[in-house]
Design an enzyme around this catalytic site. Structure first.
Site, PDB file in Angstrom:
ATOM      1  CB  SER A 112      -6.868  -7.635  -1.820  1.00 39.19           C
ATOM      2  OG  SER A 112      -5.595  -8.902  -1.990  1.00 39.19           O
ATOM      3  CD  GLU A 248      -4.829  -4.038   2.535  1.00 39.71           C
ATOM      4  OE1 GLU A 248      -4.156  -4.693   3.133  1.00 39.71           O
ATOM      5  OE2 GLU A 248      -5.307  -4.558   1.734  1.00 39.71           O
ATOM      6  CG  HIS A 315      -5.400  -9.156   3.129  1.00 37.87           C
ATOM      7  ND1 HIS A 315      -4.658  -7.688   2.844  1.00 37.87           N
ATOM      8  CD2 HIS A 315      -4.678  -9.528   1.819  1.00 37.87           C
ATOM      9  CE1 HIS A 315      -4.869  -7.549   0.825  1.00 37.87           C
ATOM     10  NE2 HIS A 315      -4.985  -9.023   0.647  1.00 37.87           N
TER      11      HIS A 315
END
Length: 346
Positions: A112, A248, A315
């Site tokens: 993240s 991502e 995620h």
């Protein structure tokens, strides 16, 4: 032989937990305690910094304090690797205060918002970094096979190789009281868009290169800064080799994903690229019928490269542990939707 430096995780290692992005609010401190219990029971020693326990105004602490604690912890000979509690929003505020000339060869693991720091470390120093589970993901009574590989990957060491496979199941929805953290219910299926923009329909798709990547929402903001100089990295540490990007999406709609990828292309990030991997996403909201498959089709055609998506990254857990800087061979069985990633620490 590349110029990449690979840390190695040792038995009984001391894990330093600092929060260069978000810390943990008081009502969730039990997550930190549970993670410490599980990791200590696995033979590690867990040491928490002050920032792990605080959170206000979208950050654990002011940038200067976050940087000071990270610098002190990673330079501490008594700390063997860094695993932040989780991601967040504003890690980029502290990047310029990292003591780049004094970074030892130690693992930093996370994803993240943490991918800003991971990618910057590898691009600036040639030290490999690990994109994978955050600390709170490691608090379960047991770990699924994909998540559990973090330990084997980080223990491998220079001159070795490690193989990881696509998961059997992934998590569609969080069940926060699940004893094993992740609620894995949906069959995993990796999909491939070929260089001509057509979906792959059978056979094997293979490509290889040096891994770089992270969360597209945040690493795009390194473009044009001293911390996102991909050309300098390739010239200095992997001359003549190709890059294999893994990316991502956390929150972006499809138009924003497209804009971000075009910006990366215009910045030269996709020069000498062998292919791209994209993780499953909780976002990817279409804009006027422009779907994420359209985005991947456009990208594959423009670059003339294969694009593999819905992989185990990001995620939507679980996720493969990808090592920035490692030489990777990716193989996808198109009909079965299964993938294998072999990483060489050379």
């Amino acid at each position: 032989m590349s110029g990449i430096q690979y840390p190695s995780l040792k038995e009984g290692a001391a894990i330093g937990v600092t929060a260069p992005s978000s810390g943990v609010e008081g009502n969730l401190h039990h997550l930190l305690e549970r993670a410490r219990e599980r990791l200590n029971a696995s033979g590690f020693q867990v040491r928490y910094g002050d920032t792990a326990w605080t959170q206000n105004k979208a950050k654990s602490a002011p940038a200067a304090k976050r940087a000071q604690e990270f610098n002190a912890m990673i330079q501490d000979a008594g700390v063997d690797l860094i695993i932040p509690p989780w991601g967040g929003e504003l890690l980029i505020e502290m990047v310029e205060q990292v003591e780049w000339d004094n970074l030892p060869c130690k693992w930093v693991l996370g994803y993240s918002d943490l991918s800003v720091l991971l990618l910057a470390i590898t691009l600036k120093t040639g030290i490999a970094t690990a994109h994978g589970s955050n600390l709170v993901d490691l608090r379960g009574e047991t770990l699924d096979e994909t998540t559990a590989m973090w330990r084997s990957v980080l223990s491998a060491g220079a001159g070795t190789s490690v193989v990881q496979h696509s998961s059997r199941l992934y998590q569609k929805a969080w069940q926060f009281d699940h004893p094993n953290v992740f609620n894995l219910t949906e069959p995993t299926f990796w999909r491939t868009m070929m260089p001509d923009g057509a979906p792959a329909v059978g056979g094997q798709v293979r490509f290889q290169g040096r891994l770089l990547g992270g969360c597209i929402d945040v690493i795009r903001h390194l473009i044009g800064t001293p911390y996102g100089d991909v050309k300098r990295f390739t010239d200095a540490f992997i001359p003549g080799e190709q890059v294999l990007w893994y990316l991502e999406n956390c929150e972006l709609n499809t138009a924003d994903v497209r804009r971000s990828l075009v910006q990366m292309k215009l910045a030269g990030w996709f020069e000498n690229c062998s292919g791209l991997l994209f993780g499953r996403s909780p976002a990817n909201r279409p804009v006027e019928n422009y779907t994420i498959e359209d985005v991947f089709r456009d990208l594959a055609q423009e670059l003339g490269l294969p694009v593999v998506y819905d992989i185990d990254c990001g995620h939507v857990p679980p996720q493969i542990t990808f090592i920035n800087g490692a030489y990777a061979e990716v193989e996808v069985d198109v009909e079965a939707g299964r993938g294998t990633v072999t990483q060489h620490f050379s």
